[in-house]
Design a protein around this motif. Sequence first.
Motif, mmCIF file in Angstrom:
data_model
loop_
_atom_site.group_PDB
_atom_site.id
_atom_site.type_symbol
_atom_site.label_atom_id
_atom_site.label_comp_id
_atom_site.label_asym_id
_atom_site.label_seq_id
_atom_site.Cartn_x
_atom_site.Cartn_y
_atom_site.Cartn_z
ATOM 1 N N ASP A 22 2.573 4.759 5.378
ATOM 2 C CA ASP A 22 2.775 5.362 4.060
ATOM 3 C C ASP A 22 4.231 5.761 3.891
ATOM 4 O O ASP A 22 4.865 6.260 4.821
ATOM 5 N N LEU A 23 4.752 5.549 2.677
ATOM 6 C CA LEU A 23 6.137 5.900 2.374
ATOM 7 C C LEU A 23 6.185 6.466 0.963
ATOM 8 O O LEU A 23 5.492 5.977 0.064
ATOM 9 N N GLN A 24 6.995 7.504 0.777
ATOM 10 C CA GLN A 24 7.104 8.138 -0.534
ATOM 11 C C GLN A 24 8.199 7.491 -1.360
ATOM 12 O O GLN A 24 9.265 7.156 -0.857
ATOM 13 N N PHE A 25 7.914 7.325 -2.665
ATOM 14 C CA PHE A 25 8.865 6.752 -3.603
ATOM 15 C C PHE A 25 8.976 7.666 -4.821
ATOM 16 O O PHE A 25 8.011 8.338 -5.201
ATOM 17 N N HIS A 26 10.154 7.664 -5.433
ATOM 18 C CA HIS A 26 10.356 8.403 -6.682
ATOM 19 C C HIS A 26 10.166 7.426 -7.839
ATOM 20 O O HIS A 26 10.890 6.437 -7.949
#
Length: 455
Positions: free
Chosen positions: A404-408
């Motif tokens: 999982d990776l966070q994106f704006h």
Amino acid sequence: MLQAQNILHDRYQLQAKLGQTAGRQTWLAEDLATVPHQSVIVKLLAFADQVNWETLKLFEREANILRQLDHPMIPKYRNYFSIDDRVLWFGLVQDYIPGNSLKDLLAQSKRFSEAQVREIATEILAILIYLHELSPPVLHRDLKPSNLILGEDQRVHVIDFGAVQDRAAVEGATFTVVGTYGYAPMEQFGGRTIPASDLYSLGATLIHLLTGIAPADLPQRQLRIQFNHVVSISPALVQWIETLTDPDAQQRFQTARQALTALTTRQPERSVTSRQSHHPTRSPQTMIVFERPMYSQVELQASHAELVVKIPGDSRAIYGAFAGIGLTGLGTLLSIASHFPVFPLVIFGVVLLIASINASAATLAILTHQKFTLMKEIQLPFYSSVNYLGNCSLTAIQAIIHHDLQFHEGKSTVTRRVVTIQTIDDDISFAKGLSRDECAWIVQEMNRWLDSQRS
């Protein structure tokens, strides 16, 4: 007697003592030769009656090995020196990693979820792949919570190479037995260490993170750590950790890369091979089964020369392609439409409709014998483009994982599953619009292709 504010080697000003054992001290210090002053770790060994030559040999080996290592998650070697002030001191200087050890977090009653443990295991395995695939391989031999730092960057760093071993000097030789009871496998105490020994220590560490109980304090059955009764995690992760910590070294994963492939490849329930934990003939390879999801539109083409993963883009990418035409191209279309005063808007709309129907956008991830390349390909009836998003040499690849990776996105922060190519210098991520099962399948196939090239 060393104390805070003392300056060693005309350069390192001691700030705070971080640890001390017989003949050893670890200090946080400032390097006065840098501008601005940088924090460093100074490890000191007092060579006196209580320290034998073998201990000094291990200390010097740590310095020599660290000097050769180059990995962002391993503190960099800076200096090695000696001082003679009534007692002969040897000093090893390395980068300071701000953060907390996993041991400290456990002492603060921190409990780690299954997802967190998977992420930690993935990061440590990537480091072990780097160490074990050096020539000759480097074995850490003392993986445990106190030697793992969760940095301010929220990534795991491996520290304390005091027990490290250059495998080239091991075969057929005798050496000091090192390791920590509960985390080290039996063969290590018997004088034989292999890459799978580090994997055992990783598994024991993960058990500690999941249970909050040191492995030595958990019950054992036929030398196997019993932890399943005090955790609530998926059967797949239990099976994976049990494979890591099998008392029989030949029944464990044999390489960190093999263990990582098994961890990051989630298999459907129907593909799981059932097993009893004590079964003598099981093989770790039976865990690794993952099929292409039936709903997936991802295309994969593999040959001996290359592997190509083609991920179709969504409508936003296709319509966004029109922006790539630029104002000049759009002006040309409007100019053409102006020659038809009766139907200018209709004609222009038809052009856009035809372009949309025949447009295609795709992300291409390509592995060849030489390198990995990531690109975005856009095809329109009157326009096409290829944008290169990243690349690296094949030898630079340490691991291929999904996580999982966070994106704006606008004003919001969203979490997407991605496939990541991990290298020493950088991470290259893609496939953020795909499902977990699709990412797992891609990771499996890319790792299989890489394994076929290395075999």
